[in-house]
Design a protein around this motif. Structure first.
Motif, PDB file in Angstrom:
ATOM      1  N   ASN A 141       1.062  -1.263   0.083  1.00  0.00           N
ATOM      2  CA  ASN A 141       0.110  -0.117  -0.013  1.00  0.00           C
ATOM      3  C   ASN A 141       0.883   1.272   0.066  1.00  0.00           C
ATOM      4  OD1 ASN A 141      -2.955   1.258   0.698  1.00  0.00           O
ATOM      5  ND2 ASN A 141      -1.593   2.346   1.956  1.00  0.00           N
ATOM      6  N   ASN A 142       0.377   2.272  -0.700  1.00  0.00           N
ATOM      7  CA  ASN A 142       1.178   3.531  -0.579  1.00  0.00           C
ATOM      8  C   ASN A 142       0.090   4.581  -0.665  1.00  0.00           C
ATOM      9  OD1 ASN A 142       0.696   4.600  -3.650  1.00  0.00           O
ATOM     10  ND2 ASN A 142       1.544   2.749  -3.955  1.00  0.00           N
ATOM     11  N   GLY A 143       0.268   5.527   0.089  1.00  0.00           N
ATOM     12  CA  GLY A 143      -0.448   6.893   0.442  1.00  0.00           C
ATOM     13  C   GLY A 143      -0.388   7.452   1.465  1.00  0.00           C
ATOM     14  N   SER A 144      -1.200   8.327   1.919  1.00  0.00           N
ATOM     15  CA  SER A 144      -1.099   9.194   3.074  1.00  0.00           C
ATOM     16  C   SER A 144      -2.618   9.547   3.421  1.00  0.00           C
ATOM     17  CB  SER A 144      -0.356  10.572   2.886  1.00  0.00           C
ATOM     18  OG  SER A 144      -0.940  11.439   1.934  1.00  0.00           O
ATOM     19  N   ILE A 145      -2.881   9.676   4.792  1.00  0.00           N
ATOM     20  CA  ILE A 145      -4.019  10.291   5.519  1.00  0.00           C
ATOM     21  C   ILE A 145      -3.485  11.171   6.485  1.00  0.00           C
ATOM     22  CG2 ILE A 145      -5.949   9.657   7.029  1.00  0.00           C
ATOM     23  CD1 ILE A 145      -5.856   6.584   6.007  1.00  0.00           C
ATOM     24  N   ASN A 146      -3.920  12.682   6.531  1.00  0.00           N
ATOM     25  CA  ASN A 146      -3.794  13.543   7.255  1.00  0.00           C
ATOM     26  C   ASN A 146      -2.176  13.895   7.164  1.00  0.00           C
ATOM     27  OD1 ASN A 146      -6.313  14.190   8.269  1.00  0.00           O
ATOM     28  ND2 ASN A 146      -5.824  12.491   9.869  1.00  0.00           N
ATOM     29  N   GLY A 147      -1.775  13.638   6.134  1.00  0.00           N
ATOM     30  CA  GLY A 147      -0.182  14.081   6.033  1.00  0.00           C
ATOM     31  C   GLY A 147       0.836  12.897   6.577  1.00  0.00           C
ATOM     32  N   ALA A 148       0.205  11.776   7.131  1.00  0.00           N
ATOM     33  CA  ALA A 148       1.017  10.625   7.577  1.00  0.00           C
ATOM     34  C   ALA A 148       1.071   9.460   6.534  1.00  0.00           C
ATOM     35  CB  ALA A 148       0.412  10.026   8.790  1.00  0.00           C
ATOM     36  N   ASP A 149       2.413   8.863   6.397  1.00  0.00           N
ATOM     37  CA  ASP A 149       2.750   7.880   5.239  1.00  0.00           C
ATOM     38  C   ASP A 149       1.869   6.670   5.848  1.00  0.00           C
ATOM     39  OD1 ASP A 149       3.474   6.371   3.187  1.00  0.00           O
ATOM     40  OD2 ASP A 149       5.643   6.203   4.048  1.00  0.00           O
ATOM     41  N   SER A 150       1.088   5.996   4.923  1.00  0.00           N
ATOM     42  CA  SER A 150       0.477   4.748   5.241  1.00  0.00           C
ATOM     43  C   SER A 150       0.875   3.628   4.435  1.00  0.00           C
ATOM     44  CB  SER A 150      -1.141   4.920   5.359  1.00  0.00           C
ATOM     45  OG  SER A 150      -1.386   5.189   4.042  1.00  0.00           O
ATOM     46  N   SER A 151       2.110   3.740   3.928  1.00  0.00           N
ATOM     47  CA  SER A 151       2.671   2.629   3.116  1.00  0.00           C
ATOM     48  C   SER A 151       3.145   1.280   3.945  1.00  0.00           C
ATOM     49  CB  SER A 151       3.954   3.453   2.537  1.00  0.00           C
ATOM     50  OG  SER A 151       3.576   4.436   1.770  1.00  0.00           O
ATOM     51  N   TYR A 152       3.059   0.105   3.229  1.00  0.00           N
ATOM     52  CA  TYR A 152       3.434  -0.837   3.846  1.00  0.00           C
ATOM     53  C   TYR A 152       3.913  -2.028   2.586  1.00  0.00           C
ATOM     54  CZ  TYR A 152      -1.076  -2.720   3.285  1.00  0.00           C
ATOM     55  OH  TYR A 152      -2.517  -2.919   2.880  1.00  0.00           O
ATOM     56  N   LYS A 153       4.471  -2.994   2.865  1.00  0.00           N
ATOM     57  CA  LYS A 153       5.055  -3.995   2.059  1.00  0.00           C
ATOM     58  C   LYS A 153       5.265  -5.405   2.680  1.00  0.00           C
ATOM     59  CE  LYS A 153       7.331  -5.195  -2.153  1.00  0.00           C
ATOM     60  NZ  LYS A 153       8.612  -4.698  -3.295  1.00  0.00           N
ATOM     61  N   VAL A 154       4.423  -6.265   2.382  1.00  0.00           N
ATOM     62  CA  VAL A 154       4.269  -7.753   3.364  1.00  0.00           C
ATOM     63  C   VAL A 154       4.294  -8.830   2.515  1.00  0.00           C
ATOM     64  CG1 VAL A 154       3.826  -6.427   5.407  1.00  0.00           C
ATOM     65  CG2 VAL A 154       1.776  -7.259   4.138  1.00  0.00           C
ATOM     66  N   ASN A 155       4.807  -9.837   2.704  1.00  0.00           N
ATOM     67  CA  ASN A 155       4.474 -11.150   2.397  1.00  0.00           C
ATOM     68  C   ASN A 155       3.957 -11.940   3.793  1.00  0.00           C
ATOM     69  OD1 ASN A 155       5.344 -10.358  -0.139  1.00  0.00           O
ATOM     70  ND2 ASN A 155       7.476 -10.966   0.373  1.00  0.00           N
ATOM     71  N   HIS A 156       3.229 -12.921   3.245  1.00  0.00           N
ATOM     72  CA  HIS A 156       2.595 -13.720   4.419  1.00  0.00           C
ATOM     73  C   HIS A 156       2.143 -15.145   4.069  1.00  0.00           C
ATOM     74  CE1 HIS A 156      -0.362 -14.917   7.869  1.00  0.00           C
ATOM     75  NE2 HIS A 156       0.757 -14.433   8.440  1.00  0.00           N
ATOM     76  N   ASN A 157       2.247 -16.088   4.881  1.00  0.00           N
ATOM     77  CA  ASN A 157       1.830 -17.407   4.411  1.00  0.00           C
ATOM     78  C   ASN A 157       0.734 -17.898   5.336  1.00  0.00           C
ATOM     79  OD1 ASN A 157       3.663 -17.882   2.216  1.00  0.00           O
ATOM     80  ND2 ASN A 157       5.057 -18.475   3.720  1.00  0.00           N
TER      81      ASN A 157
END
Length: 369
Positions: A283-299
């Motif tokens: 995910n990439n983007g922002s809410i209220n100027g805060a970075d809400s990005s992440y990148k995850v792998n999961h089993n």
């Protein structure tokens, strides 16, 4: 969400409703056959409804229409097209009132239950939801089947509400407002191959393999809380001016999942299943100027077993894991981590011949973070 889908028959259902506070509604559900050999059939579902709210100066109108059609190209292949659109427009009801004046007596009496604590000329809800997709099914052979499900959905919302969050313990309600104006677009597709194999006498295997993909884009502007003028709760006068502000937000997420599972039936007594799934999400983007990005792998894994007795008793045990990315940030501006869950369960199911029903006793333990 459960969608109404076409059937191979002609049918019509009509409904009308009326009630106090201006409630009026009408709906129709028609299922028809488009050709002589019955391989193309369709369904049309529609509804209109309007009513006033519980508080003075509130109302809501809603409209819904959902057409669908199924085409059988052969005994092995069919395609169903689905669409829907829903529209809501009106002045929403909000039921927030303080204890003072409702459950606590005042020198001025009690607040009228129909008193509107909002701003009738300001409050507004306009929401449109639309979707379009298909369900494709093809029998590769008598043992194997391919299905593909796709759905595009869009939500547009423009909502503003003034609400009471307390009082001065005299006559005045303390009020705030919320404001949201934005849209969300979602694409989801799932492709799978499933089989039904008889490996030996009393041994049956049902494997499933597939992958799915989810893409979501959300953008708009939002203010979760802003200040609004106070209101006399016993003699309300509306229309005091106030300014509205909002902060832009944008969220863009993608998730790809690959999965496989199998159910094994051994004789007439044992059922065993197991599955494995791998997800990649970002995910990439922002809410209220805060970075809400992440990148995850999961089993994620799931396993289970059940024993079927001849007299309707079936003890079982299972273990399963879940994974769900969540976009957004908390009140401190920290990006949310994905939900991860684990569940272990043991139980007994009873389906006796003398009872038109079932009895279940289960113990489960769920942990989620």
């Amino acid at each position: 969400l459960v969608t109404k889908r076409p059937h191979k028959k002609r049918a019509l259902e009509l409904n009308a409703e009326a009630g106090n506070r201006g409630r009026l509604g009408f709906s129709a559900d028609y299922n028809g056959i488009a050709n002589s050999d019955g391989t193309v059939y369709y369904r049309l579902v529609g509804q209109v409804r309007g009513e006033d709210g519980m508080q003075r100066g509130t109302d809501m109108k809603s409209y819904y229409f959902a057409p669908s059609v199924t085409m059988e190209f052969s005994k092995q292949t069919s395609l169903t097209l689905l669409a829907s659109v829903q529209r809501e427009d009106g002045t929403p009801t909000n039921g927030f009132l303080p204890a003072y004046g409702t459950i606590i007596n005042t020198p001025y009496g009690r607040i009228n239950p129909r008193m509107n604590a909002g701003e009738p000329d300001f409050d507004r809800l306009k929401r449109t939801q639309a979707s379009l997709g298909w369900l494709l099914s093809h029998e590769i052979s008598k043992d194997w089947k391919f299905t593909q499900n796709y759905k595009f959905s869009r939500l547009d919302i423009n909502q503003r509400n003034v609400f009471a969050y307390g009082s001065d313990n005299n006559r005045t309600l303390n009020r705030g407002y919320t404001f949201t104006d934005g849209d969300t677009k979602t694409h989801y597709i799932d492709n799978r191959v499933q089989g039904d194999l008889r490996l030996a006498d009393g041994v049956r295997l049902k494997p499933v393999f597939g992958f799915d993909y989810l893409k979501t884009d959300t953008r708009g502007q939002n203010n979760g809380f802003g200040m609004a003028p106070g209101l006399d709760m016993f003699a309300p006068v509306y229309g005091a001016p106030f300014s509205v502000s909002a902060t832009p937000y944008g969220l863009h997420s993608k998730q790809l999942g690959v999965y496989g599972s199998a159910e094994l039936q051994l004789g007439s007594s044992w059922l065993v299943n197991a599955g494995l799934r791998h997800d990649r999400a970002k995910n990439n983007g922002s809410i209220n100027g805060a970075d809400s990005s992440y990148k995850v792998n999961h089993n994620s894994v799931n396993v289970g077993a059940m024993y079927l007795t001849s007299f309707g008793l079936a003890p079982y045990a299972s273990y399963s894991e879940s994974f769900k990315p969540v976009a957004g940030v908390d009140g401190y501006g920290t990006a949310y981590r994905p939900y991860e869950g684990r569940q272990a369960e043991v139980g007994i199911k009873l389906e006796p011949t003398w009872l038109n029903g079932t009895v279940t006793l289960a113990y489960f333990d769920v942990k989620e973070k």
